[in-house]
Motif scaffolding. Structure first.
Motif, PDB file in Angstrom:
ATOM      1  N   ASP A   1       0.817  -1.218   0.000  1.00  0.00           N
ATOM      2  CA  ASP A   1       0.000   0.000   0.000  1.00  0.00           C
ATOM      3  C   ASP A   1       0.852   1.270   0.000  1.00  0.00           C
ATOM      4  O   ASP A   1       0.299   2.382   0.038  1.00  0.00           O
ATOM      5  N   GLN A   2       2.181   1.085  -0.002  1.00  0.00           N
ATOM      6  CA  GLN A   2       3.131   2.196   0.055  1.00  0.00           C
ATOM      7  C   GLN A   2       2.904   3.072   1.297  1.00  0.00           C
ATOM      8  O   GLN A   2       3.120   4.287   1.261  1.00  0.00           O
ATOM      9  N   ASP A   3       2.500   2.441   2.370  1.00  0.00           N
ATOM     10  CA  ASP A   3       2.329   3.136   3.644  1.00  0.00           C
ATOM     11  C   ASP A   3       3.633   2.996   4.421  1.00  0.00           C
ATOM     12  O   ASP A   3       3.767   2.173   5.329  1.00  0.00           O
ATOM     13  N   TRP A   4       4.620   3.819   4.071  1.00  0.00           N
ATOM     14  CA  TRP A   4       5.969   3.644   4.601  1.00  0.00           C
ATOM     15  C   TRP A   4       6.090   4.028   6.069  1.00  0.00           C
ATOM     16  O   TRP A   4       6.972   3.523   6.771  1.00  0.00           O
ATOM     17  N   THR A   5       5.206   4.883   6.550  1.00  0.00           N
ATOM     18  CA  THR A   5       5.203   5.193   7.984  1.00  0.00           C
ATOM     19  C   THR A   5       4.816   3.947   8.784  1.00  0.00           C
ATOM     20  O   THR A   5       5.445   3.623   9.799  1.00  0.00           O
ATOM     21  N   ARG A   6       3.792   3.259   8.294  1.00  0.00           N
ATOM     22  CA  ARG A   6       3.369   2.021   8.963  1.00  0.00           C
ATOM     23  C   ARG A   6       4.425   0.929   8.808  1.00  0.00           C
ATOM     24  O   ARG A   6       4.666   0.160   9.746  1.00  0.00           O
ATOM     25  N   VAL A   7       5.058   0.863   7.649  1.00  0.00           N
ATOM     26  CA  VAL A   7       6.137  -0.112   7.442  1.00  0.00           C
ATOM     27  C   VAL A   7       7.236   0.099   8.472  1.00  0.00           C
ATOM     28  O   VAL A   7       7.718  -0.854   9.101  1.00  0.00           O
TER      29      VAL A   7
END
Length: 224
Positions: A40-46
Motif C-alpha cells: 500500500d506504500q504506507d511507509w510510515t506504517r512499514v
C-alpha cells in the motif's frame, strides 16, 4: 537467588520454549502486516512494524540465550535436553528469516510488483497459519509430558503434526508459484530489485521449511 526462568523450568521444561515459539509466531504475523503495508506504500506504517519486528526478534534472541543457559543439565528431563535445544534453534530460524525479509523491505522501501500481490498475500496467510499450527503442537507437549507420553496424547499430537506437514506442503507450492510469477515479470524492474525479490522469496521458502522442521523435531520427541 532463583531466576524467574528457573522457576518456569521447575514447572515444565517446555514452558519457556513455548514462550519463544509464541514470539516467533508474532514475528510472522508482523511480517504479513509489513508486506501488506509496503504494498500500500504506507511507509510510515512499514517503519513502525519493522521497529516492532526488531524488538520482538531481539526479545526472542534474549529468551533463547536464557533458555540455553538455564535449561537443567543434571536433572532428569522428560525429554532429552539436546532435543529441546535443537527445537529452540529451529524456532530461532523462523525469527531470523522474518528479520532478513523485513529489513530490505523497510530500509529500501521495497514493494512486490502488483502482479505478485495476490500470490504473495496467499503465501503470507499460509505461513501465518503454518506457524500457528506449529505453536499449537508445541503447546500440546505439556499435556503429552504430564500424561507420561500416553497413547491418547500421542495420537492427538501426531494428528496435529500431520496437519502441520500438509500445511508446509501448501506453503512450498505457493512459494514456487511466487517464484514462477516473479521470473515472468522480473525484466520489468531494475536488476538489483530483482535480486532482492528473489532473496526475499528464498527467505519465505526457508521460513516455511523451518516450520516443517519444528514438526519433524516434535516427531523425534514422540519417537524417543
Amino acid at each position: 537467588m532463583t531466576s524467574p526462568l528457573g522457576k518456569l523450568f521447575g514447572r515444565s521444561p517446555i514452558v519457556p520454549i513455548q514462550q519463544h515459539m509464541q514470539l516467533a509466531q508474532e514475528t510472522v504475523q508482523l511480517l504479513c502486516e509489513l508486506l501488506s503495508a509496503s504494498a500500500d506504500q504506507d511507509w510510515t506504517r512499514v517503519a513502525a512494524i519493522h521497529s516492532v519486528i526488531d524488538n520482538t526478534t531481539a526479545e526472542a534472541r534474549k529468551l533463547r540465550r536464557e533458555i540455553r543457559q538455564h535449561l537443567p543439565r543434571s536433572l532428569l528431563l522428560a525429554v532429552p535436553r539436546s532435543d529441546l535445544l535443537e527445537l529452540l534453534d529451529i524456532q530461532n530460524r523462523i525469527t531470523v528469516c522474518v528479520r532478513e525479509i523485513a529489513r530490505p523491505v523497510a530500509l529500501r522501501g521495497m514493494q512486490f510488483p502488483a502482479p505478485l500481490r495476490t500470490v504473495l498475500d496467499k503465501l503470507c496467510s499460509l505461513l501465518a497459519a503454518t506457524v500457528g499450527e506449529a505453536l499449537t503442537a508445541i503447546r500440546e507437549l505439556d499435556e503429552l509430558i504430564s500424561q507420561g507420553f500416553g497413547k491418547h496424547e500421542r495420537k492427538i499430537i501426531a494428528k496435529m503434526l500431520s496437519s502441520l506437514e500438509r500445511q508446509v506442503r501448501r506453503c512450498d507450492t505457493q512459494q514456487q508459484r511466487l517464484v514462477r510469477q516473479l521470473s515472468k515479470v522480473e525484466d520489468s524492474f531494475p536488476v538489483l530489485d530483482a535480486v532482492f525479490y528473489h532473496q526475499i522469496a528464498a527467505a519465505l521458502a526457508e521460513l516455511g521449511d523451518a516450520c516443517g522442521e519444528v514438526g519433524e523435531q516434535l516427531e523425534l520427541l514422540l519417537a524417543r
